[in-house]
Scaffold this motif. Structure first.
Motif, PDB file in Angstrom:
ATOM      1  N   PHE A  82      18.276 137.516 -51.750  1.00  0.00           N
ATOM      2  CA  PHE A  82      18.616 137.948 -50.400  1.00  0.00           C
ATOM      3  C   PHE A  82      17.338 138.321 -49.643  1.00  0.00           C
ATOM      4  N   ASN A  83      16.463 139.049 -50.313  1.00  0.00           N
ATOM      5  CA  ASN A  83      15.228 139.481 -49.655  1.00  0.00           C
ATOM      6  C   ASN A  83      14.317 138.294 -49.343  1.00  0.00           C
ATOM      7  N   ARG A  84      14.348 137.270 -50.205  1.00  0.00           N
ATOM      8  CA  ARG A  84      13.563 136.070 -49.916  1.00  0.00           C
ATOM      9  C   ARG A  84      14.031 135.436 -48.607  1.00  0.00           C
ATOM     10  N   GLY A  85      15.344 135.314 -48.473  1.00  0.00           N
ATOM     11  CA  GLY A  85      15.879 134.718 -47.253  1.00  0.00           C
ATOM     12  C   GLY A  85      15.466 135.504 -46.023  1.00  0.00           C
ATOM     13  N   LEU A  86      15.503 136.822 -46.175  1.00  0.00           N
ATOM     14  CA  LEU A  86      15.163 137.682 -45.050  1.00  0.00           C
ATOM     15  C   LEU A  86      13.680 137.553 -44.682  1.00  0.00           C
ATOM     16  N   LEU A  87      12.836 137.616 -45.711  1.00  0.00           N
ATOM     17  CA  LEU A  87      11.398 137.541 -45.452  1.00  0.00           C
ATOM     18  C   LEU A  87      11.042 136.194 -44.838  1.00  0.00           C
ATOM     19  N   ALA A  88      11.648 135.134 -45.363  1.00  0.00           N
ATOM     20  CA  ALA A  88      11.393 133.797 -44.804  1.00  0.00           C
ATOM     21  C   ALA A  88      11.792 133.755 -43.335  1.00  0.00           C
ATOM     22  N   SER A  89      12.918 134.381 -42.999  1.00  0.00           N
ATOM     23  CA  SER A  89      13.370 134.351 -41.608  1.00  0.00           C
ATOM     24  C   SER A  89      12.434 135.152 -40.704  1.00  0.00           C
ATOM     25  N   PHE A  90      11.850 136.221 -41.228  1.00  0.00           N
ATOM     26  CA  PHE A  90      10.887 136.993 -40.425  1.00  0.00           C
ATOM     27  C   PHE A  90       9.678 136.136 -40.052  1.00  0.00           C
ATOM     28  N   PHE A  91       9.287 135.249 -40.971  1.00  0.00           N
ATOM     29  CA  PHE A  91       8.093 134.428 -40.738  1.00  0.00           C
ATOM     30  C   PHE A  91       8.439 133.024 -40.253  1.00  0.00           C
ATOM     31  N   ASP A  92       9.720 132.761 -40.003  1.00  0.00           N
ATOM     32  CA  ASP A  92      10.153 131.404 -39.652  1.00  0.00           C
ATOM     33  C   ASP A  92       9.690 130.378 -40.673  1.00  0.00           C
TER      34      ASP A  92
ATOM     35  N   ASP B 165       0.341 145.169 -32.555  1.00  0.00           N
ATOM     36  CA  ASP B 165      -0.294 144.025 -33.212  1.00  0.00           C
ATOM     37  C   ASP B 165       0.745 143.090 -33.831  1.00  0.00           C
ATOM     38  N   ILE B 166       1.807 143.679 -34.319  1.00  0.00           N
ATOM     39  CA  ILE B 166       2.821 142.866 -35.014  1.00  0.00           C
ATOM     40  C   ILE B 166       3.710 142.154 -34.009  1.00  0.00           C
ATOM     41  N   ALA B 167       3.881 142.779 -32.880  1.00  0.00           N
ATOM     42  CA  ALA B 167       4.547 142.176 -31.715  1.00  0.00           C
ATOM     43  C   ALA B 167       5.867 141.502 -32.051  1.00  0.00           C
ATOM     44  N   GLN B 168       5.952 140.204 -31.816  1.00  0.00           N
ATOM     45  CA  GLN B 168       7.233 139.492 -31.919  1.00  0.00           C
ATOM     46  C   GLN B 168       7.780 139.460 -33.338  1.00  0.00           C
ATOM     47  N   ALA B 169       6.908 139.586 -34.317  1.00  0.00           N
ATOM     48  CA  ALA B 169       7.378 139.520 -35.707  1.00  0.00           C
ATOM     49  C   ALA B 169       8.124 140.783 -36.119  1.00  0.00           C
ATOM     50  N   ASN B 170       8.018 141.828 -35.316  1.00  0.00           N
ATOM     51  CA  ASN B 170       8.681 143.100 -35.620  1.00  0.00           C
ATOM     52  C   ASN B 170      10.146 143.021 -35.217  1.00  0.00           C
ATOM     53  N   LYS B 171      10.984 142.680 -36.205  1.00  0.00           N
ATOM     54  CA  LYS B 171      12.412 142.498 -35.909  1.00  0.00           C
ATOM     55  C   LYS B 171      13.231 143.550 -36.662  1.00  0.00           C
ATOM     56  N   PRO B 172      14.439 143.748 -36.212  1.00  0.00           N
ATOM     57  CA  PRO B 172      15.304 144.685 -36.958  1.00  0.00           C
ATOM     58  C   PRO B 172      15.711 144.110 -38.311  1.00  0.00           C
ATOM     59  N   ILE B 173      15.832 144.992 -39.302  1.00  0.00           N
ATOM     60  CA  ILE B 173      16.235 144.572 -40.653  1.00  0.00           C
ATOM     61  C   ILE B 173      17.764 144.559 -40.710  1.00  0.00           C
ATOM     62  N   PRO B 174      18.364 143.409 -41.022  1.00  0.00           N
ATOM     63  CA  PRO B 174      19.829 143.328 -40.947  1.00  0.00           C
ATOM     64  C   PRO B 174      20.543 144.019 -42.098  1.00  0.00           C
ATOM     65  N   ILE B 175      21.835 144.137 -41.939  1.00  0.00           N
ATOM     66  CA  ILE B 175      22.697 144.751 -42.956  1.00  0.00           C
ATOM     67  C   ILE B 175      23.008 143.713 -44.034  1.00  0.00           C
ATOM     68  N   ARG B 176      22.946 144.139 -45.293  1.00  0.00           N
ATOM     69  CA  ARG B 176      23.298 143.245 -46.405  1.00  0.00           C
ATOM     70  C   ARG B 176      24.746 143.443 -46.836  1.00  0.00           C
ATOM     71  N   LEU B 177      25.148 144.699 -46.974  1.00  0.00           N
ATOM     72  CA  LEU B 177      26.483 145.026 -47.471  1.00  0.00           C
ATOM     73  C   LEU B 177      27.191 145.975 -46.508  1.00  0.00           C
ATOM     74  N   ALA B 178      28.523 145.869 -46.486  1.00  0.00           N
ATOM     75  CA  ALA B 178      29.366 146.773 -45.691  1.00  0.00           C
ATOM     76  C   ALA B 178      28.983 146.798 -44.207  1.00  0.00           C
ATOM     77  N   PRO B 179      29.079 145.639 -43.544  1.00  0.00           N
ATOM     78  CA  PRO B 179      28.785 145.611 -42.091  1.00  0.00           C
ATOM     79  C   PRO B 179      29.949 146.175 -41.296  1.00  0.00           C
ATOM     80  N   LEU B 180      30.129 147.470 -41.391  1.00  0.00           N
ATOM     81  CA  LEU B 180      31.239 148.132 -40.709  1.00  0.00           C
ATOM     82  C   LEU B 180      31.042 148.018 -39.197  1.00  0.00           C
ATOM     83  N   PRO B 181      32.153 148.022 -38.463  1.00  0.00           N
ATOM     84  CA  PRO B 181      32.051 147.823 -37.013  1.00  0.00           C
ATOM     85  C   PRO B 181      31.136 148.856 -36.354  1.00  0.00           C
TER      86      PRO B 181
END
Lengths: 312, 755
Positions: free
Chosen positions: B235-245, B87-103
């Motif tokens: 940070f979470n606001r930015g993320l949530l906004a991006s999930f919903f465009d 049901d969530i389909a395209q809106a179901n995206k991976p949650i990105p890393i906030r800190l320590a984006p190690l290789p």
């Protein structure tokens, strides 16, 4: 509540985590008398569960480990609450008597100091304010204190059913993990503890991971002595180690017959019974058995005034 | 401050004791509402017609989802929504890393809901919204999920073998692997007269705040408002906004009162998308309050690490070098801060000692367990335990005094700044800036009365006594910048707006103290607003003990600017409060992290027959640069120490060999309660103010916990010196300690019962 109570054990032997924490829909029917409770039990059969203090049943319902359609609330049955000294010197304790009432009873402190000494070990005050004697005995958690105390004090348990009243010795009441001799249509109404002599020796000792947690191992013991100090009869009960509280008959025999000394207690410990110990993620069976040996020896030393230690 | 004629403050101004608020033991202004039941927590947020969400979570550690049948659940009266990944389909995206984006970590991100495969017990599979939480849970029971169960990876060792893959498409369980080094560690070990290598293990546990996670989301057609935000709302606001465009301005994250966080609460979790999404679908507010069961299986876990560590020493105790390998269990996915702890662990392995030559291989692996995040003192608790325990073991081998060896090797004050090299791949070179590590050690020993304590296994009334010492240094005050806004009102009061949210530390009190000193006004003249995205343009949040260091500095500088404006008014002849509101907005940028340091000392008694440990005395000493409010700072230190003492003996998230969680309730997951909390003595020093910020402050929220395992393991080891227990694995639970004693007794002819 031991760990097992919160896990689903699947038919394939695997463990499964429980998904929810709100009880399934149910009706609560208040019982106004023993007869009323029995009639409700008869009417609803295995659809119903009795609830008193709810300190064990409520988490079970919240985890939906049980989903009875009906709870028969016996809290309103005033006859089931109270502690009374009988003419023969025995003490009658109503099933609805709260742990806190046992803890604070001057009568028990005087007549049955073992109970008074053990009560603070049961959970926390908030739980003792609600939990009931009958509830603890009926639930029969392997690590519970009250079942062991009843055995150590040679108590009898009174059960009412449509067939009448019966008395059963505490020795015969506990049959396994959460399993007792109570039939589904029976209501546990009272516990009778026979008169004890002022010379009776006793000890209570337990070890839990935190104060108030379920005991990994505990010992409740009573010993009757002759005027010369020789032990005439002993009841040594271990709880928390196996599926239900167990007497240690070999150790009891070894301590009977003479006045104990530290050396004779150490000698008696050679006769410590073989007990089947359970294992869980709080304590292995090896550790429980080590505790049994240590705590049984310490309880004996404590009972006869040889223990210099303050805590287990 | 001496400006008796300054304008703007009305009666408040006259009452002020100027320049004396910072450093004073002022009771928290927050406490009255908490103690009188007037606090407003997330579950207190209620709306007419609000739906209640419940999440169906995977009961399997690793399985493919063949089919989900929601028919019966959707038909249940009171159910408003049942949704799965389909049901969530395209809106179901991976949650990105906030800190320590190690290789390599970004190959393992978690989707907001499991689509065709579940990878840990507790992973969201469906969301239900209903008229009550009860009905929602009834509906969960009616959802039929057909799982095809596969093999699960339950341990670091199993993961490292790559025999079973958690993410088949990635092709490996190794999420990241990199070496760090400073100096020349091989040279340091070559020809060393003494080396010792041990394999350590730190157990999985978590922060478990008193209030679990919770959200109320309301979509009104153009604005998404989310209550229950904490830690990093912007940070979470930015993320949530991006999930919903949506533009960021179409999302408001609103902080409520909070019952603790400890690092694990307030990160962006799957539910932080699912609940707002459900609100958008339904066009009505939706509440989700995490229950304790969910919390223990779904909120971030922490700490599970194995470490091979080897020390090279001269026979006099001089440390020549330290090297090892760290392997962290990240759980099934890499969450927002999944890489923080392992990278900090490697960075702080050398600790406060003069170890010029250090090398470490860092590995982080995925398993079929709950994903991990940061918990109070991430990486430090573990690193300090591994190193400090190894130091004591080496002292035992060499017959050296553990205190003397620490004194010999601590970096001296005159050696500052001391370069620590580049030990985190996502950061540059670092250096301990200031500090007198020796003073910290000496004052901690003095505070506990070290010289008079029975130790080394002294037998008193059946108990064996031991004392353990652990030294540490740790960074804090990260998150480069912070915003503050102050408005002087026409009634003489002030509103302070800060971008830092709270975990319950007492920002409302301390920020008022800081501003009060600048403005010559009492605490009562200030209203402090924090954490919500409406207050300032941006905020970096609350983590890394940064609230006072960065947020407090911003408030101080903004208040100073406000004072200049009010002074100018006064110079122009104005008396009393300003005629109209005056606003100051300011962004403060830090010069770098601060370095707190200190020493913990534990005095314990152990019953060798039952393995019971009593903590008789505990000193947690930390130099925090500047103590803004000793009541609050002591509370932080004592609370941290109690949490760490509990963690070391009790807290443990256990899994069976199928990666089923065994500690999913508070009957199984044990934390220290009042009956286990010893009298902790917190000692806070102000000998080395930080040069990085105008307050001179350093982080004070984590020093109480970071050395607990090290000090306690050393104390227990010292009490049981006769058995020479390695104690290289946590927790020091009754069962584990009893097993260690049993093994030592059977391995050696050391007397036991007669001890």
């Amino acid at each position: 509540m031991a760990a097992m109570a919160f896990m689903h054990y699947l038919p394939n032997g695997k463990v499964c985590t429980i998904p929810v924490m709100k009880p399934a829909p149910l009706d609560i029917l208040p019982a106004t008398s023993v007869a009323h409770a029995l009639s409700l039990l008869g009417e609803h059969g295995d659809q119903a569960r009795l609830i008193a203090g709810g300190q064990s049943l409520m988490p079970i319902l919240a985890m939906r480990l049980a989903a009875p359609a009906i709870l028969i609330d016996i809290n309103g049955i005033a006859d089931l609450r109270g502690i009374r000294l009988e003419a023969d010197g025995s003490v009658l304790i109503g099933a609805l008597t709260r742990h806190r009432d046992l803890e604070r009873s001057p009568l028990l402190a005087e007549r049955l100091p073992l109970i008074a000494a053990a009560m603070p070990w049961i959970a926390h005050v908030q739980i003792r304010n609600r939990g009931t004697l009958g509830g603890s005995l009926s639930h029969a958690d392997p690590a519970a204190e009250l079942p062991a105390l009843c055995i150590a004090l040679c108590a009898t348990i009174e059960l009412h059913s449509p067939r009448g009243v019966r008395q059963i010795a505490a020795d015969d009441f506990f049959q396994g993990v959460f399993a007792t001799a109570r039939a589904d249509d029976e209501l546990l109404t009272a516990v009778r503890v026979p008169a004890t002599t002022p010379a009776q020796r006793w000890a209570f000792i337990e070890l839990a991971r935190r104060h108030g947690d379920f005991a990994l191992c505990g010992i409740a013991l009573t010993a009757d002595c002759s005027p010369t100090g020789a032990v005439t009869q002993a009841r040594i009960v271990v709880f928390g180690v196996s599926d239900c509280p167990r007497r240690l008959p070999h150790l009891e025999s070894a301590i009977v017959g003479s006045a104990p000394s530290p050396a004779s207690i150490d000698q008696a410990m050679q006769s410590l019974d073989t007990v089947e110990a359970r294992s869980d993620h709080h304590a292995s069976s090896e550790y429980r058995l080590e505790l049994l040996a240590t705590l049984a020896r310490r309880a004996l030393r404590q009972a006869f005034g040889f223990d210099e230690r303050t805590a287990p | 401050m001496n400006a008796p004629d300054r304008a703007g403050l009305g009666n408040a101004f006259e009452a002020a004791a100027t320049g004396t608020l910072s450093g004073a033991p002022i009771e928290r202004v927050e406490d009255e509402r908490f103690l009188t039941g007037a606090g407003r927590f997330t579950d207190d947020v209620r709306f007419e017609g609000m739906g209640h969400a419940a999440i169906l979570r995977s009961t399997h550690a690793h399985a493919r989802i063949r089919r989900i049948d929601c028919t019966a659940a959707r038909a249940l009266p009171g159910v408003m929504l049942v949704a799965t990944a389909a049901d969530i389909a395209q809106a179901n995206k991976p949650i990105p890393i906030r800190l320590a984006p190690l290789p390599g970590l970004d190959r393992f991100l978690q989707p907001t809901i499991a689509a065709d495969e579940v990878r840990y017990v507790g992973e969201p599979v469906a969301i239900v919204v209903a008229s009550s939480r009860y009905v929602a849970e009834d509906a969960l029971d009616l959802i039929e999920v057909d799982y095809d169960e596969g093999p699960a990876v339950a341990s670091i060792t199993q993961s490292a073998s790559n025999a079973t893959l958690v993410h088949a498409a990635v092709g490996t369980n190794v999420a990241t692997q990199y070496p760090v080094e400073r100096g020349d560690v091989d040279r340091a070990f070559a020809g060393a007269p003494y080396t010792r290598r041990e394999r350590f293990r730190c157990h999985r546990h978590t922060g478990a705040p008193m209030e679990t996670r919770g959200l109320v989301a309301e979509w009104n057609g153009s604005l998404m408002r989310v209550w229950g935000a904490t830690k990093v709302p912007f940070f979470n606001r930015g993320l949530l906004a991006s999930f919903f465009d949506l533009p960021e301005t179409a999302v408001d994250m609103i902080e409520t009162d909070i019952g603790g966080g400890f690092g694990i609460r307030g990160e962006f979790y799957p539910e932080d998308f699912l609940v707002p999404w459900a609100s958008m679908q339904l066009g009505r507010p939706v509440k989700w309050i995490e229950d304790r069961r969910e919390h223990l299986m779904a909120a971030n876990h922490a700490r599970e690490t194995e470490c091979e560590l080897e020390i090279a020493m001269n026979l006099d105790g001089t440390i020549r070098g330290l090297r090892g390998r760290v392997m962290a269990d990240l759980g099934a996915y890499v969450r927002t801060g999944g890489g923080v702890a392992v990278s900090r662990l490697a960075q702080y392995l050398p600790g406060p000692y003069r170890i010029s030559d250090f090398g470490c291989e860092v590995m982080a692996l995925v398993t079929n367990k709950t994903p991990v995040g940061t918990m109070r003192g991430p990486g430090r608790y573990e690193a300090n335990y591994f190193r400090e325990r190894l130091l004591d073991l080496a002292c035992g081998d060499l017959g050296l005094d553990p205190v003397a060896v620490r004194e010999m090797n601590l970096i001296a004050r005159h050696e500052m700044p001391w370069p620590i090299g580049r030990l985190v791949p996502t950061e540059g070179e670092g250096a301990y800036d200031v500090g007198d590590f020796h003073s910290g050690l000496h004052k901690a020993l003095s505070a506990i009365g070290y010289d008079r304590l029975p130790r080394d296994g002294a037998l008193i009334d059946g108990w064996l006594h031991g004392v353990g010492v652990a030294c540490f240094v740790e960074s804090s005050g990260g998150g480069k910048s912070e915003n503050a806004r102050i408005v002087a009102r026409t009634d003489g009061s002030f509103d302070i707006y800060s971008g830092v949210s709270t975990m319950g530390q007492g920002h409302e009190t301390v920020f008022a103290q800081i501003a009060g000193d600048e403005l010559g006004a009492p605490i009562s003249a200030f209203r402090v607003h924090h954490g919500s995205t409406a207050h300032v343009d941006y905020g970096w949040g609350t983590f890394h003990s940064r609230a006072i260091v960065v947020g407090g500095s911003a408030v101080k500088l903004a208040a100073a600017q406000m004072r200049e404006q009010l002074d100018a008014l006064a110079a122009a002849g104005h008396r009393g409060p300003p005629a109209e509101d005056i606003e100051v907005k300011l962004r403060y940028d830090t010069k770098g992290p601060t370095y707190s340091y200190g020493t913990h000392v534990a005095h314990v008694a152990v019953d060798p027959e039952t393995a019971r440990v009593k903590v008789l005395a505990y000193v947690a000493l930390e130099d925090v640069g500047r103590v803004m409010n000793p009541l609050l700072a002591h509370g932080q230190a004592v609370g941290g120490a109690v949490q760490g003492i509990g963690a070391t003996f009790l807290d443990e998230l256990r899994y069976d060999e199928n990666a089923q969680l065994l500690s999913g309730s508070y009957a199984d997951y044990l934390m220290a309660t009042s009956t286990e909390a010893p009298a902790v003595q917190a000692v806070l020093l102000e000998e080395s103010p930080s040069p990085s910020n105008p307050l001179g402050a350093k982080g004070a929220g984590e020093g109480g916990i970071v050395a607990t395992a090290g000090a306690l393991a050393n104390a227990v080891g010292n009490a049981l010196a006769a058995w020479r227990l390695p104690l290289t694995s946590l927790p020091l639970s009754l069962d584990n300690l009893a097993r260690a004693l049993r093994e030592a007794r059977s391995a050696a002819a050391v007397p036991g019962q007669d001890h």
